[in-house]
Enzyme design. Structure first.
Site, PDB file in Angstrom:
ATOM      1  N   ASP A  46     -13.080 -30.164 -13.095  1.00 55.23           N
ATOM      2  CA  ASP A  46     -12.255 -31.320 -12.731  1.00 55.23           C
ATOM      3  C   ASP A  46     -12.959 -32.641 -12.969  1.00 55.23           C
ATOM      4  OD1 ASP A  46     -13.955 -30.649 -10.354  1.00 55.23           O
ATOM      5  OD2 ASP A  46     -12.991 -32.452  -9.569  1.00 55.23           O
ATOM      6  N   ASP A  49     -18.895 -32.046 -11.744  1.00 55.22           N
ATOM      7  CA  ASP A  49     -19.556 -30.874 -11.180  1.00 55.22           C
ATOM      8  C   ASP A  49     -19.019 -29.621 -11.855  1.00 55.22           C
ATOM      9  OD1 ASP A  49     -17.034 -30.601 -10.134  1.00 55.22           O
ATOM     10  OD2 ASP A  49     -17.584 -31.210  -8.112  1.00 55.22           O
ATOM     11  N   TYR A 198     -11.023 -31.199  -2.018  1.00 51.27           N
ATOM     12  CA  TYR A 198      -9.634 -31.425  -2.394  1.00 51.27           C
ATOM     13  C   TYR A 198      -8.706 -30.940  -1.285  1.00 51.27           C
ATOM     14  CZ  TYR A 198     -10.994 -32.838  -7.080  1.00 51.27           C
ATOM     15  OH  TYR A 198     -11.533 -33.510  -8.152  1.00 51.27           O
ATOM     16  N   GLU A 448     -18.058 -41.521 -11.490  1.00 53.75           N
ATOM     17  CA  GLU A 448     -17.614 -40.169 -11.821  1.00 53.75           C
ATOM     18  C   GLU A 448     -16.212 -40.241 -12.428  1.00 53.75           C
ATOM     19  OE1 GLU A 448     -17.872 -35.682 -10.033  1.00 53.75           O
ATOM     20  OE2 GLU A 448     -17.556 -37.312  -8.610  1.00 53.75           O
TER      21      GLU A 448
END
Length: 484
Positions: A46, A49, A198, A448
């Protein structure tokens, strides 16, 4: 737009194809699912990571598919149709794999806590690849609903070029919707490991409405539209007036899809017109909020930075910018020659909506106070210390020597030099409410990048490219395409 497609390739797991264009990436996650006796190889990381999170991945594919459906001609005109299909199919192939039984779906591979203790290339990954699933006893209606939406939308994309595959996707979409609706619950209540990363703050009702409307669009069957109509009040579809649209909160997207049925004269719209009008009113509240035309004390409008960026919250704000730009672009098409009437200000024409979408795209690409492109690899200046493990460490193909967890932190994370690999097409989290940005690897709130930042912009870039190429207005009445 071309760089957006490259970014999707940089985020791939599994055995990469020979046509892989992002050469600094290699195979990874080749044993995913092995411990559980299932094949879970593939899909997308995603962000920076190495956990495979199902909910944001599915939303990414839904948005890529929505853009490919509504703006097929524009995507093709940009020469990216083939790459768009590849990006969607890389996700949907994985979703089909992960749906191993009608009422079983594998939600996540990897663990965020152990993953964040490591700074490694995906090719060297040594962290846990434990897989987690939802089932009848541990439900996840939000994840099942979003994945159903992604598969239903993708089935439309592949309907002409690969009808057998399209049928397969629709079959899984219908089963997943039934699963999510029959066994209700949030997936983060069933899977503790996902809560810190999430969590489903909006619950599952928006995803079930979202899935129902996508299944209606894919099948034309009234039962799915009736579901969204019958549950409009109880599931919050016509109750929530939103100022954001994201991987978690789907209500604005649901409302725009419902409004489309009215605006384009769908055969089912007349029978359900009263409820669809309520959906449309909420959709237009969101769009008017983006335009700053809801009036009142300003709390009903989306905040703007001094440089003109739509601002929702501090962490990864550009995800909300890109999703807003998409809905504005889509609605400018659905309006046709009509007008959007907001509580404050003059009625908005389609050109006004598209002009705002264009301004947000321009901001992302460098028309901002810092003159910095927030899409990596685009323009003369862009973030070079992106918070991304693979991009920040020398490519495995250039130096195959194993790099361990702490070695990655010591040798690569903490150094101040630019990343050795350019994560082209990635849209980073972006600046704060004052247009301030620090290009530092440890500043993950801003540096990020996430797949769901870039995915909605594919269609926006395609539409703007087509208009620029053809010399058209910012938002005149566009031609209809037949991709639907």
């Amino acid at each position: 737009m071309s760089k957006s497609m490259l970014y999707s390739e940089a985020q791939r797991l599994g055995r990469l194809p020979h046509i892989q264009r992002v050469a600094w990436r290699g195979h990874s996650g080749l044993t995913d699912g092995l411990q559980q006796g299932v094949d879970l190889v593939g899909g997308y990381y995603d962000a920076g990571d190495h956990v495979k999170f199902g909910l944001p991945m599915a939303f990414t594919v839904t948005m890529l598919s929505w853009g490919a459906i509504d703006f097929a001609d524009d995507v093709a005109a940009a020469g990216e149709w083939g790459h768009a299909l590849e990006a969607i199919k890389w996700g949907t192939d994985y979703f089909v794999k992960a749906h191993t039984e009608p009422f079983v779906y594998w939600a996540e591979v990897g663990d965020g806590d152990t993953d964040h203790y490591c700074w490694q290339r995906p090719e060297d990954m040594t962290t846990s690849r434990q897989a987690y699933r939802i089932d009848k006893d541990s439900p996840g209606s939000d994840l099942a609903g979003e994945t159903a939406a992604a598969l239903a939308a993708a089935s439309i994309v592949f309907r002409r070029s690969n009808p057998h595959y399209s049928h397969l996707l629709l079959h899984h979409a219908q089963q997943l919707f039934e699963f999510g609706d029959r066994y209700r619950g949030t997936y983060d209540s069933s899977i503790e490991e996902v809560r810190s990363y999430y969590a489903s703050v909006s619950g599952y009702r928006d995803e079930l409405l979202w899935a129902a409307l996508w299944l209606h669009r894919a099948t034309g069957r009234d039962e799915y539209l009736r579901y969204a109509v019958d549950k409009a009040d109880s599931f919050g579809g016509v109750g929530w007036a939103m100022t954001e649209f994201s991987w978690d909160v789907k209500y604005a997207g649901v409302q725009v899809l419902a409004a489309k049925l009215l605006l384009e004269g769908d055969p089912g719209a007349q029978e359900h017109g009263a409820v669809l009008e309520k959906y449309k009113a909420k959709a237009e509240h969101y769009l008017c909020a983006c335009l700053g035309r809801n009036g009142g004390n300003g709390s009903d409008d989306v905040e703007r930075s001094p440089g003109g960026m739509l601002y929702v919250r501090q962490w990864n704000n550009l995800q909300y910018v890109s999703s807003a730009a998409f809905l504005l672009t889509a609605y400018s098409r659905y309006l046709g020659g009509g007008l959007l009437r907001c509580p404050a200000g003059a009625p908005a024409a389609p050109s006004d909506l598209l002009a705002l979408a264009r301004s947000q795209a321009d901001y992302i690409l460098g028309r901002n106070p810092l003159r910095l492109s927030y899409m990596v690899g685009y323009g003369r200046r862009y973030p070079v210390r992106v918070h991304h493990r693979g991009a920040s460490i020398v490519a495995h193909k250039a130096n195959s020597r194993f790099i361990g967890c702490m070695q990655g932190f010591d040798d690569w994370f903490g150094r101040g030099r630019p990343n050795p690999n350019v994560l082209a097409g990635a849209i980073v989290g972006g600046p704060n409410s004052r247009d301030e940005f620090r290009d530092e690897r440890e500043n993950y709130m801003q540096t990020e990048a996430c797949t769901y930042n870039t995915a909605p912009m594919v269609a926006v870039f395609a539409r703007l490219h087509r208009l620029a190429r053809d010399g058209g207005p910012a938002g005149g009445v566009p031609e209809r395409n037949d991709a639907r």
